[in-house]
Write an enzyme that holds these catalytic residues in place. Sequence first.
Site, PDB file in Angstrom:
ATOM      1  N   ASP A   9       0.822  -1.229   0.000  1.00  0.00           N
ATOM      2  CA  ASP A   9       0.000   0.000   0.000  1.00  0.00           C
ATOM      3  C   ASP A   9       0.845   1.264   0.000  1.00  0.00           C
ATOM      4  OD1 ASP A   9       0.670  -0.310   2.722  1.00  0.00           O
ATOM      5  OD2 ASP A   9      -1.369   0.045   3.473  1.00  0.00           O
ATOM      6  N   GLY A  43      -2.521  -7.445  14.718  1.00  0.00           N
ATOM      7  CA  GLY A  43      -2.386  -7.269  13.275  1.00  0.00           C
ATOM      8  C   GLY A  43      -3.725  -7.312  12.559  1.00  0.00           C
ATOM      9  N   ASP A 102      -5.566  -0.165   5.943  1.00  0.00           N
ATOM     10  CA  ASP A 102      -6.370  -0.504   7.119  1.00  0.00           C
ATOM     11  C   ASP A 102      -7.563   0.444   7.252  1.00  0.00           C
ATOM     12  OD1 ASP A 102      -4.277  -2.202   7.374  1.00  0.00           O
ATOM     13  OD2 ASP A 102      -3.424  -1.268   9.163  1.00  0.00           O
TER      14      ASP A 102
HETATM   15  C1  GLA Z   1      -0.001  -2.495   8.436  1.00  0.00           C
HETATM   16  C2  GLA Z   1      -0.185  -1.095   7.882  1.00  0.00           C
HETATM   17  C3  GLA Z   1      -0.775  -1.158   6.470  1.00  0.00           C
HETATM   18  C4  GLA Z   1       0.018  -2.089   5.569  1.00  0.00           C
HETATM   19  C5  GLA Z   1       0.270  -3.423   6.263  1.00  0.00           C
HETATM   20  C6  GLA Z   1       1.179  -4.325   5.479  1.00  0.00           C
HETATM   21  O1  GLA Z   1      -1.226  -3.114   8.623  1.00  0.00           O
HETATM   22  O2  GLA Z   1      -1.033  -0.337   8.725  1.00  0.00           O
HETATM   23  O3  GLA Z   1      -0.847   0.138   5.929  1.00  0.00           O
HETATM   24  O4  GLA Z   1       1.208  -1.498   5.171  1.00  0.00           O
HETATM   25  O5  GLA Z   1       0.813  -3.264   7.561  1.00  0.00           O
HETATM   26  O6  GLA Z   1       0.591  -4.727   4.285  1.00  0.00           O
END
Ligand code: GLA
Length: 401
Positions: A44, A130, A177
Site C-alpha cells: 500500500d 495485526g 487498514d
Molecule cells: C499495516 C499497515 C498497512 C500495511 C500493512 C502491510 O497493517 O497499517 O498500511 O502497510 O501493515 O501490508
Amino acid sequence: MTTDTVQDLETALDTRFPDVVDRGATGAIVRSPGRVNLIGEHTDYNEGLVMPAAIDREIRVAWVPTDDRRVEIELLATGERAGFDLDAIRPAGGAWIDYVAGVAWALSVAGVETHGFRAVLASDLPAGAGLSSSAALELAAAWALSNGRPSMPPMDLARLAQRAENEYVGVRCGLMDQFSVVHGIAGSALRLDCRSLDWRPVRLPAGLALVVCHSGARHSLAGSAYNDRRADCERAVAQIADREGDAIRSLRDVDDAMLERNRDRLDDTAYRRARHIVDENARVMATEHAFETDDLNAIGRLFAASHASLRDLYEVSSDALDSLVEIASGVDGVVAARLTGAGFAGCTVNLVHPWAVAAFRAAVEREHPRRTGLTPLVLEVEATDGVGLATGQPNGAEPDR
Ligand code: GLA
C-alpha cells in the site's frame, strides 16, 4: 451487533457517566470492524495493490456528546479511563488514547468541527494482533468526535485517519487498514489500487471459510521495523530513478525488467524489498482472477508464494507465523495460508473448506504451543460491512462507488 449488546453498552454508559447522560444529550453507538488482508502485503505505501476485507470482529463505542470540549473514554474490559481536552491536544504518549487524539487533531487540521463526548468502549477485536484495531479505533473516534457520520466522502475520511496515524502517532502506515474499515462490504474482499484509489469488491471464493490464526505474539507497529521497511523501499526507488529518471516515483513504476536491469545499482536489502513488492502486486492481480474463477489450487500457490516472499525477501515473518503456516500446510482441506498484515507477530489468514475447520483448529491448538510455547487463537470470521451506526443503516453512509 445484537440488541442485547446495544442495551448493555447504553446501560454501561449510563452507569459510568451518569451526570453527563442525565443532561439528556443524545449519542449513539458506532461499530467499527477490524480487517484481514487476503493478499498484497506492504504494497500500500508503495502505491501498489491490496485485497483486504473488513471482518466481523469489531470495536463498539457508545458515546454521548458534551459541550465541554473534553473527551473521555472508558474501556469496559478493564475499567481503564483516558481522555484529553480538544483545545489542548498534547503530543502522542504511546497509549491507545493517542489514536483518538490523533483523529481529533487531524479533523481540526482539516477544519472539521469536533465535539467533546463521554464514551464506553467494548471490543471483541484482539488488540495488537495485526487485525487493525488501531484503524478501527480511529474510525470509531471520528464518528464520536463528529457526533455521527463525519460529513466528508468515505475515502477522505480513511485518508484523514491515516494522516492521524502517520503524523500524530508516528507510524508511516499506508491506507489499507483505514480504507478497509470505512469501505468493508459483507461477503467481499476489496481490491484497492493505492495509486489511483480505484477499488472494487471481489467476491470471496465460494464455500470456503475465512479463518484467522493469532500466533499469540503481539506486535507494535510503533516499533521501528515497519518504518525501516518503508525506508528500504524509498531507497530502492531513489537508486532506480538515478538511472531511469524522475518518472520513477514509487515501486509501482518498476516492473520486472526494470528491476533486473537495475539490480547492480541496488544494495542487496533494497533489491530484495523491491523484488517482493513487484511480485506481490502481480500476485494480487492473479489472486483476484483466481477468486473470480474459484481456482483453489492457484489461490493456495499464490498465498504460499506471498508468505515465502514476506519471510525471505521482505523479512517480516517470525518463527511463530511460519509455524502457523507450516501447520496449515499439513491439514487436509486448508486451501491457502499466509501471514497477514504488517508481520513481525500477529496473525495468519487461511481459506479452509468448512469440513476441515475443526481439524485445522485442533491441529493449531495442539501443535503451535508445542513448537513455539505460545497460545494461539483461532477465529473463524466473515467479511462484513464497514464502520457505521450500530442502529440504523449499515455503513451509515452513502457508498462512494
Ligand atoms: C499495516 C499497515 C498497512 C500495511 C500493512 C502491510 O497493517 O497499517 O498500511 O502497510 O501493515 O501490508
